[in-house]
Design a protein around this motif. Sequence first.
Motif, mmCIF file in Angstrom:
data_model
loop_
_atom_site.group_PDB
_atom_site.id
_atom_site.type_symbol
_atom_site.label_atom_id
_atom_site.label_comp_id
_atom_site.label_asym_id
_atom_site.label_seq_id
_atom_site.Cartn_x
_atom_site.Cartn_y
_atom_site.Cartn_z
ATOM 1 N N GLU A 25 -108.657 12.089 -78.924
ATOM 2 C CA GLU A 25 -109.484 12.647 -79.994
ATOM 3 C C GLU A 25 -110.167 13.938 -79.538
ATOM 4 O O GLU A 25 -110.195 14.933 -80.253
ATOM 5 N N VAL A 26 -110.716 13.900 -78.307
ATOM 6 C CA VAL A 26 -111.477 15.040 -77.799
ATOM 7 C C VAL A 26 -110.580 16.257 -77.556
ATOM 8 O O VAL A 26 -110.970 17.391 -77.820
ATOM 9 N N ASN A 27 -109.384 16.018 -77.032
ATOM 10 C CA ASN A 27 -108.555 17.146 -76.608
ATOM 11 C C ASN A 27 -107.542 17.634 -77.633
ATOM 12 O O ASN A 27 -107.215 18.812 -77.665
ATOM 13 N N LEU A 28 -107.019 16.718 -78.453
ATOM 14 C CA LEU A 28 -106.059 17.168 -79.469
ATOM 15 C C LEU A 28 -106.757 17.558 -80.762
ATOM 16 O O LEU A 28 -106.211 18.302 -81.578
ATOM 17 N N GLY A 29 -107.958 17.036 -80.943
ATOM 18 C CA GLY A 29 -108.755 17.396 -82.114
ATOM 19 C C GLY A 29 -107.986 17.196 -83.400
ATOM 20 O O GLY A 29 -107.315 16.181 -83.608
ATOM 21 N N SER A 30 -108.013 18.217 -84.263
ATOM 22 C CA SER A 30 -107.370 18.078 -85.571
ATOM 23 C C SER A 30 -105.843 18.124 -85.468
ATOM 24 O O SER A 30 -105.150 17.909 -86.456
ATOM 25 N N LEU A 31 -105.308 18.414 -84.281
ATOM 26 C CA LEU A 31 -103.840 18.442 -84.126
ATOM 27 C C LEU A 31 -103.270 17.095 -83.664
ATOM 28 O O LEU A 31 -102.064 16.992 -83.402
ATOM 29 N N GLN A 32 -104.136 16.088 -83.573
ATOM 30 C CA GLN A 32 -103.659 14.757 -83.132
ATOM 31 C C GLN A 32 -102.362 14.299 -83.784
ATOM 32 O O GLN A 32 -101.462 13.816 -83.097
ATOM 33 N N PRO A 33 -102.248 14.383 -85.107
ATOM 34 C CA PRO A 33 -101.023 13.844 -85.729
ATOM 35 C C PRO A 33 -99.756 14.478 -85.171
ATOM 36 O O PRO A 33 -98.739 13.802 -85.016
ATOM 37 N N LEU A 34 -99.811 15.784 -84.835
ATOM 38 C CA LEU A 34 -98.607 16.460 -84.330
ATOM 39 C C LEU A 34 -98.116 15.846 -83.021
ATOM 40 O O LEU A 34 -96.932 15.905 -82.705
ATOM 41 N N GLY A 35 -99.037 15.249 -82.271
ATOM 42 C CA GLY A 35 -98.673 14.623 -80.999
ATOM 43 C C GLY A 35 -97.620 13.546 -81.175
ATOM 44 O O GLY A 35 -96.806 13.298 -80.285
#
Length: 329
Positions: free
Chosen positions: A277-287
Amino acid sequence: MSKWKELALEVLNGHVISKEEALEILNSSDMDLLEVLQGAYVIRHHYYGNKVKLNMLINTKSGLCPENCGYCSQSSISNAPIEKYRMVDKDTILKGAEQAYQLNAGTYCIVASGRGPSNHEVDQVVSAVKEIKDKYQLKVCACLGILKPEQAAMLKEAGVDRYNHNLNTSENHHDFITTSHTYQDRVDTVEVIKEAGISPCSGVIVGMKETKEDLVNVAMSLRVLDADSIPVNFLHAIDGTPLEGTKELNPRYCLKVLALMRYVNPTKEIRISGGREVNLGSLQPLGLYAANSIFVGDYLTTSGQATTADHQMLEDLGFEVDFVKETVQ
Ligand code: SF4
């Protein structure tokens, strides 16, 4: 077709990513990010479709560790104000299993701080795991530190499916992170696990001042080690630890790291773990176009986002929870 998709198709045809190609992924420009991810997704989709495996963990013993891992709030050199407790009782471990089951987490991870477990602690875990296996069709992963062969045999016998022991970083960078055990100690434990017939889980922590080459090296070491499952943690530097204040990562780079792990270890379960959550932020889903697994619930000493938000994210992506109630082959 982009060169990344071409590379992905080559990987599906058996091409083994070279060090140069791996470095190119990490050095790719943000302009190419979606194409890099598209390639990773081609590979991920081939082996895992749109399924996502969920893991939930319980920290059965917190703090009180004599080791000096620089990222860890539970170490002997950390001043982080965390809760410290000895191994919890069986009922608490069982309650966690029930929660994992309710959250549709296919795997329940029983984690304990420390260099390695005492025989008494192994007995406690064994007793809990036997009961969990009787009650729920959950996979159980244990993460108890450096393991002796006889302890591994007992865990296997109890029904432990998987054992996690991370390499964390490259051999070259290891001594910067800890001096109380060696990189070889870590490799040896993974070998002990394999020898016992338990599925090996071993991953990394990204953002600990390692170089890109270090990351490529550890990704390749995991390939050699043949870890079935590769958790990718992104450092969430905790105040009071030696790495306090370290903030080297940005969400785009984190995505490139996940893609690297997928291209280098195409068939393996790649899990976005601590610091998501802290590092991917709003791009989490792309992971999840590169990885195929996430943790739900809280981490060892930090909180995760609400499980409902995770389930919503999967639904938005059109991905499905892979909740097959079976044991690891
Ligand atoms: S990572 Fe594990 S071994 Fe290292 S300090 Fe933390 S609890 Fe101890």
